[in-house]
Write an enzyme that holds these catalytic residues in place. Structure first.
Site, PDB file in Angstrom:
ATOM      1  N   CYS A 143       2.168  15.158 -15.819  1.00 17.74           N
ATOM      2  CA  CYS A 143       1.393  16.312 -16.272  1.00 17.74           C
ATOM      3  C   CYS A 143       0.097  15.774 -16.863  1.00 17.74           C
ATOM      4  O   CYS A 143       0.126  14.918 -17.754  1.00 17.74           O
ATOM      5  CB  CYS A 143       2.156  17.119 -17.314  1.00 17.74           C
ATOM      6  SG  CYS A 143       1.078  18.377 -18.057  1.00 17.74           S
ATOM      7  N   GLN A 149       0.848  -1.196   0.000  1.00 20.85           N
ATOM      8  CA  GLN A 149       0.000   0.000   0.000  1.00 20.85           C
ATOM      9  C   GLN A 149       0.881   1.243   0.000  1.00 20.85           C
ATOM     10  O   GLN A 149       0.391   2.361  -0.106  1.00 20.85           O
ATOM     11  CB  GLN A 149      -0.885   0.016   1.257  1.00 20.85           C
ATOM     12  CG  GLN A 149      -1.819  -1.174   1.352  1.00 20.85           C
ATOM     13  CD  GLN A 149      -2.436  -1.275   2.749  1.00 20.85           C
ATOM     14  OE1 GLN A 149      -3.463  -0.681   3.033  1.00 20.85           O
ATOM     15  NE2 GLN A 149      -1.801  -2.028   3.634  1.00 20.85           N
ATOM     16  N   ASN A 150       2.187   1.042   0.161  1.00 21.65           N
ATOM     17  CA  ASN A 150       3.086   2.194   0.299  1.00 21.65           C
ATOM     18  C   ASN A 150       3.407   2.804  -1.054  1.00 21.65           C
ATOM     19  O   ASN A 150       3.403   2.123  -2.079  1.00 21.65           O
ATOM     20  CB  ASN A 150       4.380   1.767   1.000  1.00 21.65           C
ATOM     21  CG  ASN A 150       4.108   1.248   2.391  1.00 21.65           C
ATOM     22  OD1 ASN A 150       3.032   1.480   2.924  1.00 21.65           O
ATOM     23  ND2 ASN A 150       5.051   0.537   2.975  1.00 21.65           N
ATOM     24  N   ILE A 151       3.734   4.080  -0.999  1.00 21.17           N
ATOM     25  CA  ILE A 151       4.001   4.817  -2.236  1.00 21.17           C
ATOM     26  C   ILE A 151       5.448   5.313  -2.251  1.00 21.17           C
ATOM     27  O   ILE A 151       5.802   6.170  -3.047  1.00 21.17           O
ATOM     28  CB  ILE A 151       3.008   6.003  -2.372  1.00 21.17           C
ATOM     29  CG1 ILE A 151       3.027   6.892  -1.121  1.00 21.17           C
ATOM     30  CG2 ILE A 151       1.598   5.485  -2.623  1.00 21.17           C
ATOM     31  CD1 ILE A 151       2.135   8.116  -1.216  1.00 21.17           C
ATOM     32  N   ASP A 152       6.272   4.730  -1.360  1.00 22.69           N
ATOM     33  CA  ASP A 152       7.631   5.256  -1.197  1.00 22.69           C
ATOM     34  C   ASP A 152       8.681   4.552  -2.056  1.00 22.69           C
ATOM     35  O   ASP A 152       9.839   4.982  -2.110  1.00 22.69           O
ATOM     36  CB  ASP A 152       8.048   5.212   0.286  1.00 22.69           C
ATOM     37  CG  ASP A 152       7.902   3.826   0.909  1.00 22.69           C
ATOM     38  OD1 ASP A 152       8.101   2.814   0.207  1.00 22.69           O
ATOM     39  OD2 ASP A 152       7.605   3.752   2.128  1.00 22.69           O
ATOM     40  N   CYS A 186       4.588  22.421 -20.295  1.00 30.92           N
ATOM     41  CA  CYS A 186       3.409  23.135 -20.828  1.00 30.92           C
ATOM     42  C   CYS A 186       2.661  23.967 -19.788  1.00 30.92           C
ATOM     43  O   CYS A 186       1.672  24.608 -20.114  1.00 30.92           O
ATOM     44  CB  CYS A 186       2.440  22.123 -21.467  1.00 30.92           C
ATOM     45  SG  CYS A 186       1.462  21.214 -20.269  1.00 30.92           S
ATOM     46  N   SER A 212       0.529  -2.838   8.781  1.00 27.45           N
ATOM     47  CA  SER A 212      -0.692  -2.177   8.291  1.00 27.45           C
ATOM     48  C   SER A 212      -1.807  -2.338   9.318  1.00 27.45           C
ATOM     49  O   SER A 212      -1.978  -3.417   9.883  1.00 27.45           O
ATOM     50  CB  SER A 212      -1.142  -2.801   6.963  1.00 27.45           C
ATOM     51  OG  SER A 212      -2.371  -2.234   6.563  1.00 27.45           O
ATOM     52  N   ALA A 236       9.085  -4.257  12.523  1.00 27.93           N
ATOM     53  CA  ALA A 236       9.396  -5.018  11.306  1.00 27.93           C
ATOM     54  C   ALA A 236      10.899  -5.236  11.138  1.00 27.93           C
ATOM     55  O   ALA A 236      11.331  -6.306  10.716  1.00 27.93           O
ATOM     56  CB  ALA A 236       8.834  -4.280  10.094  1.00 27.93           C
ATOM     57  N   HIS A 259      -1.381   1.656  -4.274  1.00 26.62           N
ATOM     58  CA  HIS A 259      -1.720   3.081  -4.163  1.00 26.62           C
ATOM     59  C   HIS A 259      -0.771   3.980  -4.947  1.00 26.62           C
ATOM     60  O   HIS A 259      -0.735   5.189  -4.725  1.00 26.62           O
ATOM     61  CB  HIS A 259      -1.772   3.482  -2.676  1.00 26.62           C
ATOM     62  CG  HIS A 259      -2.849   2.766  -1.911  1.00 26.62           C
ATOM     63  ND1 HIS A 259      -2.861   2.638  -0.542  1.00 26.62           N
ATOM     64  CD2 HIS A 259      -3.957   2.117  -2.343  1.00 26.62           C
ATOM     65  CE1 HIS A 259      -3.930   1.953  -0.165  1.00 26.62           C
ATOM     66  NE2 HIS A 259      -4.608   1.610  -1.241  1.00 26.62           N
TER      67      HIS A 259
HETATM   68  N1  APR Z   1       7.034  -2.255  12.441  1.00 22.82           N
HETATM   69  C1  APR Z   1       5.803  -2.815  12.218  1.00 22.82           C
HETATM   70  N2  APR Z   1       4.644  -2.133  12.338  1.00 22.82           N
HETATM   71  C2  APR Z   1       4.714  -0.826  12.684  1.00 22.82           C
HETATM   72  C3  APR Z   1       5.956  -0.182  12.930  1.00 22.82           C
HETATM   73  C4  APR Z   1       7.150  -0.948  12.801  1.00 22.82           C
HETATM   74  N3  APR Z   1       8.355  -0.420  13.025  1.00 22.82           N
HETATM   75  N4  APR Z   1       5.694   1.101  13.270  1.00 22.82           N
HETATM   76  C5  APR Z   1       4.363   1.256  13.218  1.00 22.82           C
HETATM   77  N5  APR Z   1       3.757   0.089  12.875  1.00 22.82           N
HETATM   78  C6  APR Z   1       2.340  -0.195  12.689  1.00 22.82           C
HETATM   79  C7  APR Z   1       1.409   0.843  13.276  1.00 22.82           C
HETATM   80  O1  APR Z   1       1.231   0.671  14.682  1.00 22.82           O
HETATM   81  C8  APR Z   1       0.120   0.552  12.487  1.00 22.82           C
HETATM   82  O2  APR Z   1      -0.563  -0.544  13.071  1.00 22.82           O
HETATM   83  O3  APR Z   1       2.052  -0.159  11.288  1.00 22.82           O
HETATM   84  C9  APR Z   1       0.672   0.158  11.106  1.00 22.82           C
HETATM   85  C10 APR Z   1       0.562   1.271  10.079  1.00 22.82           C
HETATM   86  O4  APR Z   1      -0.810   1.461   9.761  1.00 22.82           O
HETATM   87  P1  APR Z   1      -1.334   2.686   8.875  1.00 22.82           P
HETATM   88  O5  APR Z   1      -0.609   3.930   9.251  1.00 22.82           O
HETATM   89  O6  APR Z   1      -2.818   2.668   8.941  1.00 22.82           O
HETATM   90  O7  APR Z   1      -0.814   2.329   7.396  1.00 22.82           O
HETATM   91  P2  APR Z   1      -1.508   1.484   6.262  1.00 22.82           P
HETATM   92  O8  APR Z   1      -2.301   0.364   6.825  1.00 22.82           O
HETATM   93  O9  APR Z   1      -0.455   1.203   5.279  1.00 22.82           O
HETATM   94  O10 APR Z   1      -2.523   2.550   5.646  1.00 22.82           O
HETATM   95  C11 APR Z   1      -3.265   2.152   4.539  1.00 22.82           C
HETATM   96  O11 APR Z   1      -4.234   4.297   4.265  1.00 22.82           O
HETATM   97  O12 APR Z   1      -3.949   6.542   4.369  1.00 22.82           O
HETATM   98  C12 APR Z   1      -4.066   5.495   3.511  1.00 22.82           C
HETATM   99  O13 APR Z   1      -3.255   5.314   1.337  1.00 22.82           O
HETATM  100  C13 APR Z   1      -2.819   5.341   2.671  1.00 22.82           C
HETATM  101  O14 APR Z   1      -1.717   3.315   1.958  1.00 22.82           O
HETATM  102  C14 APR Z   1      -2.277   3.999   3.083  1.00 22.82           C
HETATM  103  C15 APR Z   1      -3.509   3.287   3.595  1.00 22.82           C
HETATM  104 ZN    ZN Z   2       2.581  19.348 -19.520  1.00 21.94          ZN
END
Ligand code: APR
Ligand code: ZN
Length: 264
Positions: A131, A105-108, A158, A196, A239, A123
């Site tokens: 553009c 789900q990450n965009i990084d 443009c 997540s 993680a 995502h």
């Molecule tokens: N290792 C593992 N888990 C971690 C760590 C870590 N070091 N640090 C934080 N977390 C946990 C948090 O406690 C939380 O439970 O990772 C989870 C991150 O959850 P979210 O911030 O909700 O991220 P995500 O589930 O990817 O969000 C989904 O929501 O805002 C939209 O588009 C955005 O892709 C994103 C989507």
């Molecule tokens: Zn352009």
């Protein structure tokens, strides 16, 4: 179940896997310095209301909100973040033939920078900016430079509207990308979910497909998630610590890439 027992269970499941799917969220990148949206390590959306700062309609009607958020919160972090040992462990699981698809789900873009292949970015990716008028593509560096002069960047070719290649709230996911992710979970032998809260749909639907197929679900997260009740086992912690430990716990004999025989 104690962490040691869960680790042993997860290790046994992964040792038998050849079509594993890894499914990641913001938590995998927390230790690379990218703030999460919810839970430990960040409260992005409680500080920046997504309906104002990350909604697609608002992006067009009041672009200065998104771009101020991007300038203040995201661009510096993204320009200067690197994969952590958690990303590296996932690449290792892939090299060993245990995991074949990574859905994020990450965009990084950090999985790719860690050497992972076959990454499905649900995502999008915030290192590319299109553009909407002429299709010219800008890099993150381009945008950082432009934002030093003006908050809302315009196409260098443009003058048209420039949009990061990401899915905003209110936007639909790219249908082919979602289809690829759905196919991956429909044929996997295990899903390993990392970092997540599993609150955002349709992404969070993917582990449910695996549950319906009665395949194992391993959740590695720092803090609870919405789908903890359907997990086969849960690994609580960071993680960058848990995933390398999990890889270490897989003995060489459990890999699915047998070493070539030495010449006679
Ligand atoms: N290792 C593992 N888990 C971690 C760590 C870590 N070091 N640090 C934080 N977390 C946990 C948090 O406690 C939380 O439970 O990772 C989870 C991150 O959850 P979210 O911030 O909700 O991220 P995500 O589930 O990817 O969000 C989904 O929501 O805002 C939209 O588009 C955005 O892709 C994103 C989507
Ligand atoms: Zn352009």
């Amino acid at each position: 179940m104690k962490l040691a027992e869960s680790m042993e269970m997860a290790s046994k499941i992964l040792a038998d896997a050849t079509k594993g799917v890894v499914f990641t969220g913001a938590g995998i990148s927390a230790e690379s310095g990218v703030p999460t949206y919810r839970g430990h390590g960040g409260a992005t959306w409680s500080k920046y209301d997504p309906s104002r700062y990350a909604n697609i309609d608002n992006f067009f009607s009041e672009p200065e909100y998104f771009w101020s958020f991007f300038k203040e919160v995201r661009s510096r972090v993204l320009s200067d973040c690197h994969p952590n040992p958690g990303h590296g462990a996932i690449t290792e699981l892939q090299k060993r033939g245990i995991v074949h698809r990574i859905i994020t789900q990450n965009i990084d873009g950090l999985h790719q920078l860690a050497g992972s292949q076959n990454v499905i970015e649900l995502h999008g990716n915030t290192r590319f900016f299109d553009c909407l008028d002429c299709g010219n593509v800008h890099s993150l560096d381009d945008i950082v430079k432009m934002q030093k002069e003006t908050l809302v960047p315009k196409c260098q070719a443009c003058g048209g509207v420039v949009k990061p290649r990401v899915v905003f709230f209110g936007d639909a996911l790219d249908s082919e990308t979602l289809q690829n992710a759905t196919e991956a979970v429909a044929s996997c032998d295990v899903i390993l979910i990392i970092g997540s809260t599993l609150q955002v749909y349709p992404a969070a639907q993917l582990p449910i497909i695996v549950a319906k197929r009665k395949k194992p679900i391993i959740i590695a997260n720092y803090g609870s998630t919405e789908l903890d009740p359907i997990a086969t086992c849960r690994l609580e912690g960071k993680a960058s610590e848990i995933l390398p430990a999990l890889v270490d716990s897989l003995s060489d004999s459990s890999t699915n890439n047998p070493k070539p025989e030495s010449p006679k």
